[in-house]
Design a protein around this motif. Structure first.
Motif, PDB file in Angstrom:
ATOM      1  N   UNK A 167       0.796  -1.217   0.000  1.00 43.00           N
ATOM      2  CA  UNK A 167       0.000   0.000   0.000  1.00 43.00           C
ATOM      3  C   UNK A 167       0.827   1.265   0.000  1.00 43.00           C
ATOM      4  N   UNK A 168       1.697   1.374   0.995  1.00 33.35           N
ATOM      5  CA  UNK A 168       2.397   2.640   1.103  1.00 33.35           C
ATOM      6  C   UNK A 168       3.861   2.364   1.314  1.00 33.35           C
ATOM      7  N   UNK A 214      -4.392   4.623  -0.058  1.00 35.76           N
ATOM      8  CA  UNK A 214      -4.632   3.228   0.325  1.00 35.76           C
ATOM      9  C   UNK A 214      -5.504   2.500  -0.687  1.00 35.76           C
ATOM     10  N   UNK A 215      -5.213   1.233  -0.813  1.00 37.21           N
ATOM     11  CA  UNK A 215      -5.907   0.329  -1.736  1.00 37.21           C
ATOM     12  C   UNK A 215      -7.428   0.541  -1.749  1.00 37.21           C
ATOM     13  N   UNK A 257      -7.983  -7.085 -10.011  1.00 35.94           N
ATOM     14  CA  UNK A 257      -6.654  -7.623  -9.750  1.00 35.94           C
ATOM     15  C   UNK A 257      -5.621  -6.562  -9.427  1.00 35.94           C
ATOM     16  N   UNK A 258      -5.970  -5.292  -9.594  1.00 36.27           N
ATOM     17  CA  UNK A 258      -4.964  -4.248  -9.371  1.00 36.27           C
ATOM     18  C   UNK A 258      -4.515  -4.278  -7.921  1.00 36.27           C
ATOM     19  N   UNK A 259      -3.216  -4.342  -7.737  1.00 37.50           N
ATOM     20  CA  UNK A 259      -2.660  -4.307  -6.388  1.00 37.50           C
ATOM     21  C   UNK A 259      -2.825  -5.601  -5.621  1.00 37.50           C
ATOM     22  N   UNK A 260      -3.350  -6.643  -6.275  1.00 33.83           N
ATOM     23  CA  UNK A 260      -3.553  -7.905  -5.582  1.00 33.83           C
ATOM     24  C   UNK A 260      -2.231  -8.642  -5.473  1.00 33.83           C
ATOM     25  N   UNK A 261      -2.118  -9.456  -4.436  1.00 32.41           N
ATOM     26  CA  UNK A 261      -0.929 -10.282  -4.324  1.00 32.41           C
ATOM     27  C   UNK A 261      -1.358 -11.724  -4.490  1.00 32.41           C
ATOM     28  N   UNK A 262      -0.773 -12.405  -5.474  1.00 29.72           N
ATOM     29  CA  UNK A 262      -1.181 -13.794  -5.695  1.00 29.72           C
ATOM     30  C   UNK A 262      -0.096 -14.721  -5.195  1.00 29.72           C
ATOM     31  N   UNK A 263      -0.503 -15.945  -4.869  1.00 35.96           N
ATOM     32  CA  UNK A 263       0.500 -16.930  -4.480  1.00 35.96           C
ATOM     33  C   UNK A 263       1.189 -17.443  -5.722  1.00 35.96           C
TER      34      UNK A 263
END
Lengths: 610, 610
Positions: free
Chosen positions: B45-46, B54-55, B291-297
């Motif tokens: 985020x920051x 923030x997201x 999906x923007x800013x998402x964290x995937x495994x």
């Protein structure tokens, strides 16, 4: 959690991993509360209870059932609204009564079962069914029951020519309201973990029953408003617009006549509260539905406190706005439709009042967002059905009024001649859009901010981590600046060496100062202006929240009680045509009204949490 | 992941916890891939980028912008549809052209930037933008471009009396389509991690631009269908229904006339494809936005394979249905509206055909669900925006046709006289509801089932866990039965002692048999009938998926190309009134049509994954 019901493969595997780890030669630290394990890991699905259906499938099964019931009800409402051949009001009321009866039976079963098997209902979602929410639902429920009594009186008066369903419905509705409020007080926080399929059906049935009762209330209210509007048009001598009254008054005389008139007037002043009650109940039930089978972390939500100190400015401004609103609405309702000039002056007065109020609200919202932007703080993005619903409802229902506002703007831009008063509509419509945009941002950021307590925990944990493994100290310190500003009290600190601050895991408040000091020494990206630090900042935010709360209550009153310039303005009806515009307003207005009440509720929560 | 952008407090704390652990005297096992860490931990985020928002706030900022643009467009569409005074088609087209231009500029910027800064775009969501999705969007885009060419031809023909916007719009639309398809091929899988606020605005702008183009297509198509319906009513001599044609034909002559007629007929046969293109594009863009800013495994989605062997039964039955549909539609369109008896026979033919098909589809769906219920297997409930959207769209758009079906049922129950053919409508309407209910359950369960590969990994992990910590062996074994049936090959196993099967963590395929055997020995709760094991089961499911896929394509054709018994039946129009029913059908039908195409797409994916 009920282990007997089985837990999903992944979570069980993990549990065993950690157990295995702790049994190894050197135990590794137990998983910390703020480790990135999602608070919402998959739920128990199979195993012991062989016949149960997977979570996702049970959800789909029940939501589809709910939607099918809902569209059937909507269609009956439509049929009644358009006077469909062969479908009367009694069919609609029969359907609604049957739905309520089914819900009653389910609620009784649930309440009975939950008191018999207490151990099955241990888990609670602390975010759901907040105290203020249950309080306001009780208030609205009381008014709904009074409305029911008035309707029963109305039925007795006109009993000669009304079908029995019109008498049964209000009785059933009152019983339903009573039991539902009892149910919500006792079970709104439940996280149901057993017999999930049946319970999902019950809860979703309740959600859509309440939504249909809401739609029924909205339709009655809209018909009434539209009739009043048409009466005004007839008074003003508009001949070019279809003015057939959509009259549902019974075809016989009521005894005694004065009482009957009083009752039928009284009913329409109580409808707005009934409408709010139904929608609030359905949102609470929806959260209950989303929580079925959910697994929550043990972290408890901190108790909300209502403190009224230090918000004099916000409260005084807000109460002034409220008083002004009531005055404006009364004057508006007296003047509108009497004559052309009186109507115009009433409209101008309303627009000027609303423009002023909306500008103040927008400025307050911007100030709140600005404070948040200066003081960067991480947002709590953990899964939380109650909060997600709040955000979605704010944005979704605001769209209703954006639609009306765009309609007004388009009408002003495209109309051929513009009476003077219509120009006030342009800034009003733009401000309605801008204010909701800003206010939503403020509320959504507020409800996502971590409570002070939690971020302190995280900070403490980080320091402990730094002690255990020195190599990660620098990265931790870099990120430490993020949390460093959270509670800036006690700046006079002993110069603790970076990376050497060591604490026990259960370090208490005494050690906090020292800890803070070490963060204070790290390169923190921002500093709040001194006047906005700590309590002062909190006070400003609380004043803003209090002011916005009262303003939203104020702006709820005019449309709910018949002060609707979108009808009386006339320009939109000329541009779009009478019927299309009335349809747009009647579809969008309920959401716009609900928005105000919902925003007020959210702001109350924000206020208590700041 | 770009660590430089900072990661949230919780995930960072966790990372350091595990690092600290591994540096201790005895390292504990590293976190396993299937441990219950959510694949969707909070996003960066920051930190490094100070000015970023923030997201959650960025999401709200952009979604509100998108909604405001969308309602503005909807209102312009409404204004055009109701012939609002002062708002013409050219205003609407100007607005749409401006939106497309803005999107074009944004896409060019994005494509340019992403090729300049390759390292920023490493992360991909393997579930998004599947190959078949991009393939079908390309196909529909080609037809959309042909439609654009026809519109340009139409404009040239009528150029005397059409405004320039009617020529500019199709050119712009064709360019927009071309670039958007290129963009989606290259970037549909992107997980944007930088400059998120600006990119969120761009993507959400694209989503709503496509939705407005979809709504525009739907409106054009609905107007055309309604006009055709009114023409039929005029032919049949119905005088009691308002039959004013809503004619938008230009007021001048076209040269050459025959070509112009051909073009304007051709346009309406291509609209259904254009409509599908726009909605598909907006769903792909919506997934990109989520999906923007998402964290995937790091776990990679297994590659889908299209295998056509062993599905003869399903394919033959499905193709028969498709051929029958085309025949029925042709006969229907020839007969309907010619005379009263011909219309009635066409309606009866259609209902009989649809009842048969829907019963077969329902039976196939039930069989599929039954197979899933016998073979209990855990569902993959990890977060996945593409899949969640698919499920929500299936249930949401099915509601459209449930609304129409309830309307028909209500009309049949309430009508005063029933011509013989109307009775066929009752089972048809009930079956439409039931079939969608069942099919949604089948599809949603299918897309949530873990691919075979993954569950094998989990099983392997569990065995490893059992070795490390003996005390948990029994609980693991109890749950082991759950996964034991996943890939039942090689039942002739050496009798491995429970809890003693020890493997290296990187155990390969060679050891799988032995592992399975140990699960085979555990008390497994269910066994599949022999004919439904392994490949046979997979073959049955694939036949079902293939059959349902072709049937959904079949059922997409009639409403998309003007075979709409909801119009021609007449009973609903009598009960509800002409206008209310037409409004209901025109609002619900686009969703009902989209449902079929979307279900077909989902079934194709299901087929490839089985």
């Amino acid at each position: 959690m009920l282990e007997g019901l089985g837990s999903p493969a992944s979570s069980r595997a993990a549990a065993s991993t950690s157990v295995a780890g702790s049994l190894g030669p050197a135990a590794c630290p137990p998983p910390s509360p703020s480790a990135p394990r999602s608070p919402e890991s998959p739920v128990p699905r199979r195993g012991g209870v062989r016949a149960s259906v997977p979570q996702k499938l049970a959800e789909t099964l029940s939501s589809q059932y709910g939607l099918i019931v809902f569209v059937a009800g909507l269609l009956l409402l439509l049929a009644w609204a358009v006077h469909a051949a062969g479908v009367g009001k009694s069919d609609l009321l029969c359907f609604l009564t049957a739905l309520m009866l089914l819900q009653l039976l389910w609620m009784l079963w649930y309440v009975g079962r939950s008191s018999a098997h207490r151990r099955l209902f241990r888990l609670k979602d602390t975010h759901a069914g907040a105290g203020w929410l249950r309080g306001s639902i009780t208030l609205f429920a009381v008014i709904t029951i009074i409305l029911g009594c008035l309707k029963i009186g109305y039925f007795i008066g006109f009993s000669e020519c009304l079908s029995a369903t019109e008498g049964v419905f209000p009785v059933m509705h009152a019983v339903h309201t009573l039991l539902q409020v009892y149910f919500l007080w006792g079970h709104a926080k439940d996280i149901i973990q057993s017999f999930k399929t049946l319970e999902r059906f019950g809860v979703i049935h309740s959600v859509f029953t309440n939504l249909l009762l809401w739609a029924n209330g909205v339709l009655n209210e809209s018909k009434h408003q539209l009739n009043e509007h048409k009466e005004r048009l007839i008074t003003l001598g508009f001949g070019n617009i279809t003015t057939v009254l959509d009259d549902h008054t019974p075809q016989c005389n009521c005894t005694p006549p004065t009482l009957c008139t009083a009752i039928s007037h009284g009913i329409y002043y109580l409808y707005p509260f009934n409408i709010e009650y139904q929608i609030l109940a359905s949102t609470m039930l929806y959260v209950l539905w989303k929580n079925i089978g959910r697994k929550v972390d043990s972290h408890q939500h901190q108790k909300m406190q209502f403190k009224s100190d230090g918000v004099t400015v916000g409260a005084v401004l807000g109460l002034t706005a409220l008083a002004a609103t009531i005055a404006v609405v009364v004057v508006y309702l007296i003047h509108i439709g009497r004559s052309k000039t009186k109507s115009e002056s009433a409209l101008i007065m309303f627009y000027l009042y609303a423009i002023t109020l909306l500008m103040l609200m927008g400025a307050a919202g911007l100030a709140g967002i600005r404070i948040y932007r200066i003081e960067e703080k991480s947002l709590d993005e953990s899964k939380n059905p109650a909060r997600k619903l709040d955000s979605d409802l704010l944005v979704g229902t605001a769209s209703g009024s954006w639609l009306i506002s765009w309609g007004s703007i388009l009408a002003i831009l495209c109309a051929e001649d513009h009476p003077r008063y219509t120009w006030y509509n342009l800034p009003y419509s733009i401000l309605v859009m801008a204010e909701k945009y800003i206010q939503n941002l403020f509320i959504i950021e507020s409800i996502h901010r971590e409570p002070e307590k939690l971020s302190e925990d995280i900070r403490t944990l980080r320091v402990v981590t730094v002690c255990n493994g020195k190599p990660v100290a620098s990265s931790c310190l870099k990120s430490g600046g993020v949390a460093g500003d959270v509670a800036p009290r006690g700046r006079d600190m002993p110069p603790a060496a970076k990376g050497n601050v060591c604490m026990r895991e259960d370090c208490g408040k005494e050690e906090e100062k020292q800890e803070e000091s070490s963060w204070g020494g790290s390169p923190s990206p921002v500093r709040l202006p001194r006047f906005l630090q700590g309590n002062a900042k909190r006070k400003v935010l609380r004043n803003i929240a209090a002011f916005l709360f009262l303003c939203n209550i104020s702006l709820w009153i005019p449309p709910a009680f018949g002060c609707r310039p979108e009808y009386d303005n006339g320009l939109e009806e000329i541009v779009f045509g009478f019927e299309p515009w009335i349809i747009v307003v009647n579809l969008a207005m309920p959401f716009s009204i609900f928005y105000r009440m919902h925003a007020a509720a959210s702001l109350f929560e924000v206020y208590c949490n700041i």
